[in-house]
Write an enzyme that holds these catalytic residues in place. Sequence first.
Site, PDB file in Angstrom:
ATOM      1  N   HIS A 215       1.278  -1.641   0.211  1.00 43.78           N
ATOM      2  CA  HIS A 215      -0.322   0.270   0.205  1.00 43.78           C
ATOM      3  C   HIS A 215       1.104   1.395   0.451  1.00 43.78           C
ATOM      4  CE1 HIS A 215       0.269  -1.405   4.410  1.00 43.78           C
ATOM      5  NE2 HIS A 215       0.428   0.840   4.468  1.00 43.78           N
ATOM      6  N   ASP A 244       0.016  -7.933   0.274  1.00 37.63           N
ATOM      7  CA  ASP A 244       0.822  -6.082   0.277  1.00 37.63           C
ATOM      8  C   ASP A 244       2.739  -5.763   0.637  1.00 37.63           C
ATOM      9  OD1 ASP A 244       0.743  -3.381   1.117  1.00 37.63           O
ATOM     10  OD2 ASP A 244      -0.232  -3.452   3.502  1.00 37.63           O
ATOM     11  N   GLY A 331       3.273   5.028  10.451  1.00 33.28           N
ATOM     12  CA  GLY A 331       4.304   5.337  10.002  1.00 33.28           C
ATOM     13  C   GLY A 331       5.155   3.718  10.244  1.00 33.28           C
ATOM     14  N   SER A 333       4.004   1.123   8.702  1.00 32.44           N
ATOM     15  CA  SER A 333       3.670   0.185   7.598  1.00 32.44           C
ATOM     16  C   SER A 333       4.830  -0.289   6.708  1.00 32.44           C
ATOM     17  CB  SER A 333       2.433   0.734   6.263  1.00 32.44           C
ATOM     18  OG  SER A 333       1.580   1.118   7.029  1.00 32.44           O
ATOM     19  N   SER A 349       2.089  -4.440   7.873  1.00 33.78           N
ATOM     20  CA  SER A 349       0.880  -4.461   6.637  1.00 33.78           C
ATOM     21  C   SER A 349      -0.195  -3.189   7.505  1.00 33.78           C
ATOM     22  CB  SER A 349       0.128  -5.315   6.721  1.00 33.78           C
ATOM     23  OG  SER A 349      -0.635  -5.661   5.222  1.00 33.78           O
TER      24      SER A 349
END
Length: 473
Positions: A215, A244, A331, A333, A349
Amino acid sequence: MPKRKAAIAVGGVAALGAAALLLPNANASQDKNDMNAAGTGGVKTLKATQASGVAAQVQKILGDAFAGSYYDSAKQQLVVNAADGDQNAIAQAKNAGAVVREVQNSTRALKAAAGTLKTKATIPGTSWAVDPRTDKVLVTADSTVTGAKWNRLQSTVQSLGTGMATLKKSAGSFKTFVSGGDAIFSQTQAGGVRCSLGFNVTASDGSPAFLTAGHCGVAAKDWSDSQNGQPIASVDQAKFPGNDFSLVKYTDPNTQAPSEVNAGNGQTVQITQAADATVGETVFRMGSTTGLHNGQVTGLDATVNFQSETNPGGTDTVNGLIQTNVCAEAGDSGGSLFTQDGSAVGLTSGGSGDCTSGGETFFQPVTAALQATGATLGNGGNGGSGGNGAGGQSGSAAPSASASDPSGAGDQSGAGGDQIGGSADPSASASDPSGAGDQSGTGAGASDPAGSGGDPSSGSGSANDGSSLTGSN
């Protein structure tokens, strides 16, 4: 590219606690002499990373009777589930070193239950994963699932039959944690986007690259290692939703991209290979927002349904994720999930909660991302081996990890250090058509203030996170 200083003055006491647990034993030997028989029946005392190899062996012995496995950290034993297994095969599994328990639900039955949930209860704010410790499918609903949606979910779970699934409520809401290793930044028409670097890798063409969340890769194309700096990497492949993960290539082919994770306080952990997750094992997550935290793997093959940010009323579903009780925040991710011995396990994720109140976080398996993109990690390995089944997993552990970095606090350009968002092969998937084995990445939901969900069809996404997507935390 010289190593970049990473300001990891985050995470507080919890991060320091995780570092204390990780670093003293970061060079722990995987001596085979540790696999001593304990008690009768050939049951062995194992490290979590050794248990994954035994799980793969036992899965072959049990065949269709294999119904998942998990690591009992208190007893340091591998526990394997067997449903309607042949007694001779069960005896062989015990001789291989595992504790074998006979259970009611087979892998096929658990996957069928997950398939029913996928068909009848794909509701934003829900997730489900196989929990081999209970031999059930664990279904979770976040705080947004109320009224008719809750009734529908509850009814679907009840229809699966007694002893097949459990349903629980989560206090938070499922969201992607865009804004995690060291920070990476990008600017889009919708504003700034911040994510975390997961692991440095070598792309199939030999160029230096890194993995991060999908993403992040669909939200922005070009990434920098500073908030307003020039781009130093560009997305090569990105996959979200469904999976992802992203592969991002450094623009300078001479970039130094060591395979290591910045654990903060001047410490690094060498990452030499990837491994599949084992339920019950202790794992560590590094992110640019919250630093280093640890917890346990609680489920595999998790499916997470997020409210779509690009399609009002729609759902972004990601399958095949690792479920944990490790905390994360906006942040984080794309940040790295790894083991004490230096095996890469996952990419952050999304999830619910934070690092104050706790929560649950889902991770894209690194092994699937490597296989999909053709990238290699550490010593050139592109993933663990063995089947995932319903809670079963295998994969070899890295032989060692380095906890020393003479260059100073946070000095890191390796895996878990500054990363640039990338993209994954859209055709890649560790999916199971029933839905139980699908790979689930997380989608940014409309209710997610930290989400940066992008539209995979366009390669771009909008970031609605006022704090985590602007590069300021």
